[in-house]
Design a protein around this motif. Structure first.
Motif, short mmCIF file in Angstrom:
data_model
loop_
_atom_site.label_atom_id
_atom_site.label_comp_id
_atom_site.label_asym_id
_atom_site.label_seq_id
_atom_site.Cartn_x
_atom_site.Cartn_y
_atom_site.Cartn_z
N LYS A 243 92.22 99.44 -2.49
CA LYS A 243 92.21 98.48 -1.39
C LYS A 243 90.95 97.61 -1.46
O LYS A 243 91.03 96.39 -1.27
N THR A 244 89.81 98.21 -1.77
CA THR A 244 88.56 97.44 -1.88
C THR A 244 88.66 96.43 -3.02
O THR A 244 88.28 95.27 -2.87
N LYS A 245 89.20 96.87 -4.14
CA LYS A 245 89.36 95.97 -5.28
C LYS A 245 90.30 94.83 -4.92
O LYS A 245 90.03 93.66 -5.22
N THR A 246 91.40 95.14 -4.25
CA THR A 246 92.36 94.10 -3.83
C THR A 246 91.71 93.11 -2.87
O THR A 246 91.91 91.90 -2.98
N TYR A 247 90.90 93.63 -1.94
CA TYR A 247 90.21 92.74 -1.00
C TYR A 247 89.32 91.75 -1.73
O TYR A 247 89.40 90.55 -1.52
N PHE A 248 88.45 92.26 -2.62
CA PHE A 248 87.52 91.37 -3.29
C PHE A 248 88.25 90.38 -4.20
O PHE A 248 87.88 89.20 -4.26
N ALA A 249 89.28 90.82 -4.89
CA ALA A 249 90.04 89.90 -5.75
C ALA A 249 90.70 88.80 -4.91
O ALA A 249 90.67 87.63 -5.28
N THR A 250 91.27 89.18 -3.77
CA THR A 250 91.92 88.20 -2.88
C THR A 250 90.89 87.25 -2.29
O THR A 250 91.10 86.03 -2.26
N ALA A 251 89.76 87.78 -1.82
CA ALA A 251 88.72 86.94 -1.21
C ALA A 251 88.17 85.93 -2.20
O ALA A 251 87.99 84.75 -1.86
N VAL A 252 87.92 86.36 -3.43
CA VAL A 252 87.40 85.44 -4.45
C VAL A 252 88.42 84.34 -4.75
O VAL A 252 88.05 83.18 -4.95
N ASN A 253 89.71 84.68 -4.76
CA ASN A 253 90.75 83.68 -5.02
C ASN A 253 90.92 82.71 -3.85
O ASN A 253 91.28 81.55 -4.07
N LEU A 254 90.67 83.16 -2.62
CA LEU A 254 90.88 82.31 -1.44
C LEU A 254 89.67 81.45 -1.09
O LEU A 254 89.83 80.31 -0.65
N TRP A 255 88.47 81.99 -1.25
CA TRP A 255 87.28 81.30 -0.76
C TRP A 255 86.22 81.20 -1.83
O TRP A 255 86.04 82.11 -2.63
N ASP A 256 85.49 80.07 -1.80
CA ASP A 256 84.34 79.91 -2.67
C ASP A 256 83.11 80.25 -1.84
O ASP A 256 82.75 79.52 -0.91
N ALA A 257 82.48 81.37 -2.15
CA ALA A 257 81.34 81.82 -1.35
C ALA A 257 80.27 82.39 -2.27
O ALA A 257 80.55 82.78 -3.40
N ASP A 258 79.05 82.43 -1.74
CA ASP A 258 77.95 83.04 -2.49
C ASP A 258 78.04 84.56 -2.45
O ASP A 258 77.67 85.24 -3.39
N PHE A 259 78.49 85.09 -1.31
CA PHE A 259 78.56 86.53 -1.13
C PHE A 259 79.90 86.89 -0.48
O PHE A 259 80.42 86.14 0.33
N TYR A 260 80.40 88.07 -0.83
CA TYR A 260 81.60 88.63 -0.21
C TYR A 260 81.22 90.01 0.30
O TYR A 260 80.60 90.79 -0.42
N ILE A 261 81.58 90.31 1.54
CA ILE A 261 81.19 91.57 2.15
C ILE A 261 82.42 92.25 2.74
O ILE A 261 83.26 91.59 3.35
N LYS A 262 82.49 93.54 2.56
CA LYS A 262 83.53 94.35 3.19
C LYS A 262 82.85 95.35 4.09
O LYS A 262 81.93 96.05 3.67
N VAL A 263 83.28 95.41 5.35
CA VAL A 263 82.69 96.31 6.33
C VAL A 263 83.81 97.08 7.01
O VAL A 263 84.83 96.49 7.38
N ASP A 264 83.62 98.38 7.19
CA ASP A 264 84.62 99.19 7.89
C ASP A 264 84.59 98.90 9.38
O ASP A 264 83.60 98.39 9.91
N ASP A 265 85.66 99.26 10.07
CA ASP A 265 85.76 98.96 11.49
C ASP A 265 84.86 99.83 12.36
O ASP A 265 84.69 99.55 13.54
N ASP A 266 84.24 100.84 11.80
CA ASP A 266 83.33 101.67 12.59
C ASP A 266 81.86 101.34 12.33
O ASP A 266 80.97 102.09 12.68
#
Length: 188
Positions: free
Chosen positions: A147-170
């Motif tokens: 899931k983490t790998k899918t998130y980062f791959a999707t985020a990089v494909n959707l947005w051009d950003a300097d940093f990508y961050i994943k944070v849990d809901d807690d």
């Protein structure tokens, strides 16, 4: 008196009693016994204090777990309330209520309990603000890395950003501190 026999020579000598350290009287023996009992009593008291301390820590841990469980329950109820408010707002404004909010079944993309309160709340929030990124993945503990790998791959494909961050809901993110940290890393 000590005797040592070595070959054919016998050594005999006596050990003098140290001065001032004669034999103990009955009264002195009783005093020593009282002191010894007092020491044993103190040791037992210290062990009891340690046992009580462990009990206090155990109760504190149980209380912390209960508070965390209550926090999660409150969060779920808040999400359910948000979903209900979004549905009510749609009804009041005359807009048709989406089928996925009316139905108890949902798309199943948000959580492990498809169609549950969390799914309905997320869908209502997404309809209102359109600010959720939905991933096509299998939910489960053994799937966290995927899931983490899918998130980062999707985020990089959707947005051009300097940093990508994943944070849990807690996790509560201190945005100001995060911003300062990222600024320091931008030059790297």
């Amino acid at each position: 008196m000590h005797i040592i026999i070595h070959s054919e020579i016998i050594w005999i000598w006596t050990i003098p009693e140290p001065k001032g350290l004669g034999r103990t009287t009955a009264m002195e023996a009783e005093k020593l016994n009282v002191v010894s009992e007092d020491c044993n009593s103190r040791i037992l008291q210290e062990k009891e204090v340690k046992r009580e301390t462990k009990g206090i820590y155990k109760e504190a841990f149980k209380t912390q777990n209960a508070i965390q469980t209550l926090d999660k329950t409150i969060s779920n109820l808040e999400l359910e309330l948000a979903a209900a408010k979004a549905a009510q707002e749609s009804i009041r404004s005359g807009a048709p209520v989406p089928e996925d909010i009316k139905m108890s079944e949902s798309s199943g993309r948000s959580s492990a309990t498809s169609g549950g309160i969390l799914d309905r709340a997320i869908e209502a929030e997404d309809k209102k603000h359109e600010d959720f990124l939905r991933l096509d993945h299998v939910e489960g503990y053994l799937e966290l890395s995927a899931k983490t790998k899918t998130y980062f791959a999707t985020a990089v494909n959707l947005w051009d950003a300097d940093f990508y961050i994943k944070v849990d809901d807690d996790v509560h993110v201190n945005i100001a501190t995060l911003g300062q940290t990222l600024v320091r890393h931008r030059s790297k």
